[in-house]
Design a protein around this motif. Structure first.
Motif, short mmCIF file in Angstrom:
data_model
loop_
_atom_site.label_atom_id
_atom_site.label_comp_id
_atom_site.label_asym_id
_atom_site.label_seq_id
_atom_site.Cartn_x
_atom_site.Cartn_y
_atom_site.Cartn_z
N MET A 23 83.59 -31.28 -4.90
CA MET A 23 83.38 -32.64 -4.84
C MET A 23 81.80 -32.84 -5.18
SD MET A 23 85.84 -33.85 -1.69
CE MET A 23 83.59 -34.77 -0.64
N LEU A 24 81.00 -32.70 -4.17
CA LEU A 24 79.60 -32.96 -4.89
C LEU A 24 79.15 -32.48 -6.26
CD1 LEU A 24 77.72 -33.19 -3.09
CD2 LEU A 24 76.54 -30.51 -3.15
N ALA A 25 80.04 -31.45 -6.49
CA ALA A 25 79.26 -31.29 -8.34
C ALA A 25 79.95 -32.07 -8.81
CB ALA A 25 80.98 -29.97 -8.93
N HIS A 28 77.56 -35.04 -9.05
CA HIS A 28 75.77 -35.59 -9.18
C HIS A 28 76.73 -35.38 -10.77
CE1 HIS A 28 73.61 -35.80 -5.80
NE2 HIS A 28 74.66 -35.07 -5.12
N GLY A 29 77.59 -34.45 -10.96
CA GLY A 29 77.60 -34.93 -12.49
C GLY A 29 77.58 -33.11 -13.08
N ALA A 30 77.47 -32.13 -11.65
CA ALA A 30 77.15 -30.60 -12.26
C ALA A 30 77.99 -29.70 -13.64
CB ALA A 30 76.40 -30.14 -11.01
N VAL A 31 77.78 -28.85 -13.49
CA VAL A 31 78.73 -28.30 -14.39
C VAL A 31 79.25 -27.04 -13.14
CG1 VAL A 31 78.46 -25.89 -15.43
CG2 VAL A 31 77.24 -28.02 -16.48
N ASN A 32 80.27 -26.65 -13.40
CA ASN A 32 80.68 -26.25 -12.03
C ASN A 32 81.34 -24.74 -12.68
OD1 ASN A 32 81.81 -25.20 -9.98
ND2 ASN A 32 83.79 -27.49 -9.34
N LEU A 338 71.40 -26.46 -5.50
CA LEU A 338 71.38 -26.60 -7.25
C LEU A 338 72.04 -27.47 -7.70
CD1 LEU A 338 70.65 -23.55 -9.31
CD2 LEU A 338 72.84 -23.17 -8.16
N ILE A 339 72.82 -28.12 -7.22
CA ILE A 339 74.12 -29.02 -7.57
C ILE A 339 73.46 -30.62 -7.15
CG2 ILE A 339 75.85 -30.96 -7.18
CD1 ILE A 339 77.66 -28.34 -5.44
N GLU A 340 72.62 -30.82 -6.63
CA GLU A 340 71.42 -31.80 -6.19
C GLU A 340 70.49 -32.53 -7.54
OE1 GLU A 340 71.28 -32.32 -2.85
OE2 GLU A 340 72.78 -32.91 -1.52
N LYS A 341 69.95 -30.84 -8.10
CA LYS A 341 68.77 -31.58 -8.58
C LYS A 341 68.57 -30.10 -9.82
CE LYS A 341 65.50 -32.54 -5.30
NZ LYS A 341 66.34 -33.62 -4.57
N ILE A 342 69.18 -29.70 -9.86
CA ILE A 342 69.35 -28.46 -11.78
C ILE A 342 71.02 -29.63 -12.15
CG2 ILE A 342 69.31 -26.31 -12.27
CD1 ILE A 342 66.56 -26.78 -10.75
N GLY A 343 71.94 -29.67 -11.41
CA GLY A 343 73.25 -29.66 -11.67
C GLY A 343 73.84 -28.68 -12.11
N VAL A 344 73.95 -27.30 -11.22
CA VAL A 344 74.75 -26.45 -11.48
C VAL A 344 75.49 -26.46 -9.87
CG1 VAL A 344 74.85 -23.88 -11.64
CG2 VAL A 344 73.78 -25.12 -13.34
N ALA A 345 77.09 -25.49 -10.05
CA ALA A 345 77.35 -25.50 -8.22
C ALA A 345 78.36 -24.25 -8.60
CB ALA A 345 78.76 -25.96 -8.35
N GLU A 375 76.85 -22.57 -21.32
CA GLU A 375 75.45 -23.05 -22.51
C GLU A 375 75.14 -24.22 -22.14
OE1 GLU A 375 77.30 -22.53 -26.26
OE2 GLU A 375 77.28 -20.77 -26.24
N ALA A 376 75.72 -25.20 -21.05
CA ALA A 376 75.39 -25.85 -20.46
C ALA A 376 74.79 -26.12 -19.50
CB ALA A 376 76.92 -27.00 -20.82
N ALA A 377 75.47 -24.70 -18.70
CA ALA A 377 74.62 -24.69 -17.43
C ALA A 377 73.59 -23.22 -16.91
CB ALA A 377 75.96 -23.25 -17.02
#
Ligand SMILES: Cc1ncc(COP(=O)(O)O)c(C=O)c1O
Length: 386
Positions: A23-25, A28-32, A338-345, A375-377
């Motif tokens: 949900m958090l990912a 924040h549009g994170a790569v899961n 990592l989810i909020e600042k870097i965008g990876v879950a 690769e996106a991660a």
């Protein structure tokens, strides 16, 4: 105000960390790289099998113990890969994923107060399944850095109260694959203490160069005291089909079937036919599956190493444990950050341990994702600097 209707036995469970992190990912549009299911589909030929089954009237309730076609395919697969002779009528039961098999096993074999040994970290449903049966989980720790158990600790966990040991090899979340020697050690203790071995082998075909998957059921003396659990979800990359099974002696299957008939009764019929076709795919399918995941593992290992996360090389399954100590945050804080600042879950490990355990400083990443996702991660993780 009404009273609290929730039964005491489920009050301690909480919401799964997988749901929370996913949900958090999304927020924040994170790569899961958290939740362990592929973001790609399995083979087209199996999709076609499922369509064909639907088109040819395989749409009503399946036999409760599983369609004969799938039970035969499970027995053939057990012989092809492990040399096991399995009677498809009396020694196989089809379940709604390995999840249902594990729940049925606990209900079928565990009496209130019985102890069940689990290796810690564990797949998060093991302990709730034990508790719902009234059992008492007893943990044996897989220790960092290579996540293996101390023989003395294993030995000490066995007692006259032990009814079963829940094994998971290849292991989620650490990727540990038990060696023959480790399996022998477990088998000897099971025989000494008259204990049932339940081996969750859902990652049996995701195994990397240098490791060999051992089925504890094939060790002499274990035939009548092992329940082997597996499923089609990981092997064929169709986790949503929820087709699983148990293999084991007739007396064990009788108990499993008693529970299964009164929980879900039967498993989705067309997907049973498609899974039977999957199990009959040639050896090259299985070899490619492992080689393909190995390439993804190696890619993510490099990315995590470059990010200073000191990943531990897994021998099987599709997860990598990465150390977050260098980032001076506890795993829960680190994975949110990592989810909020870097965008990876990723997934922090607290739910893989008993509440009283000391939880190590790592997070779990999965590599069962498309190359473009990995690769996106990687691009995002490059921003991580110590
Ligand atoms: C170790 C382990 N066992 C069981 C399962 C559940 O399997 P299924 O989807 O077949 O219910 C999973 C899924 O992630 C798993 O990792």
């Amino acid at each position: 105000m009404s009273r609290n209707f929730m039964a005491a036995r489920v009050r301690s469970f909480g919401t799964s960390i997988f749901t929370e992190m996913s949900m958090l990912a999304r927020q924040h549009g994170a790569v899961n790289l958290g939740q362990g299911f592929p973001d790609f589909d399995g083979p087209d030929v199996l999709k076609q099998s499922a369509y064909n089954a639907i088109a040819t009237g395989k749409n009503q309730y399946a036999q409760s113990q599983g369609e004969p076609e799938l039970r035969r395919a499970i027995a053939e697969h057990a012989e092809r890969f492990y040399g096991m002779k399995v009677n498809p009528d009396s020694e196989v039961t089809v379940t709604t994923g390995a999840t249902d098999a594990l729940f049925c096993a606990m209900q079928a074999f565990i009496e209130p107060g019985d102890e069940v040994i689990v290796f810690q970290p564990f797949y998060d449903l093991y302990v709730p399944a034990i508790l719902m049966a009234g059992g008492v989980p007893v943990a044996v720790t897989l220790n960092e850095p290579d996540f293996r158990f101390y023989p003395m600790e294993l030995q000490a966990a066995f007692s006259p109260k032990t009814k079963a040991i829940l094994i998971n090899s290849p292991h989620n979340p650490t990727g540990t694959v038990f060696t023959m020697q480790e399996m022998m050690m477990i088998a000897e203790l099971c025989q000494e203490f008259d204990v049932l071995a339940i081996n969750d082998e859902v990652y049996e075909h995701i195994i990397f160069t240098g490791a060999t998957h051992r089925r504890i059921a094939t060790i002499p003396g274990m035939e009548d005291r092992t329940l082997t659990i597996s499923s089609a979800g990981k092997t064929f990359s169709f986790t949503g089909w929820k087709v699983g099974w148990t293999i084991g002696a007739e007396a064990l299957q009788t108990a499993i079937r008693r529970v299964h008939q009164f929980t879900v009764f039967a498993t989705a019929t067309p997907f049973q036919y498609a899974s039977a076709d999957g199990l009959r795919l040639g050896n090259e399918y299985y070899a490619e599956l492992a080689a393909d995941y190995q390439a993804r593992r190696d890619f993510l290992m490099k990315v995590l190493t470059n990010a200073g996360l000191e990943p531990q090389m897994p021998d099987g399954a599709y997860f990598i444990i990465a150390n977050c100590e260098n980032y001076n945050r506890n795993p829960d804080e680190f994975s949110r950050w990592l989810i909020e600042k870097i965008g990876v879950a990723s997934i922090p490990p607290a739910s893989f341990y008993l509440p009283q355990a000391e939880v190590p400083s790592y997070v779990r990443f999965t590599f069962c994702k498309k190359w473009e996702t990995l690769e996106a991660a990687a691009v995002r993780l490059e921003k991580l600097t110590l």
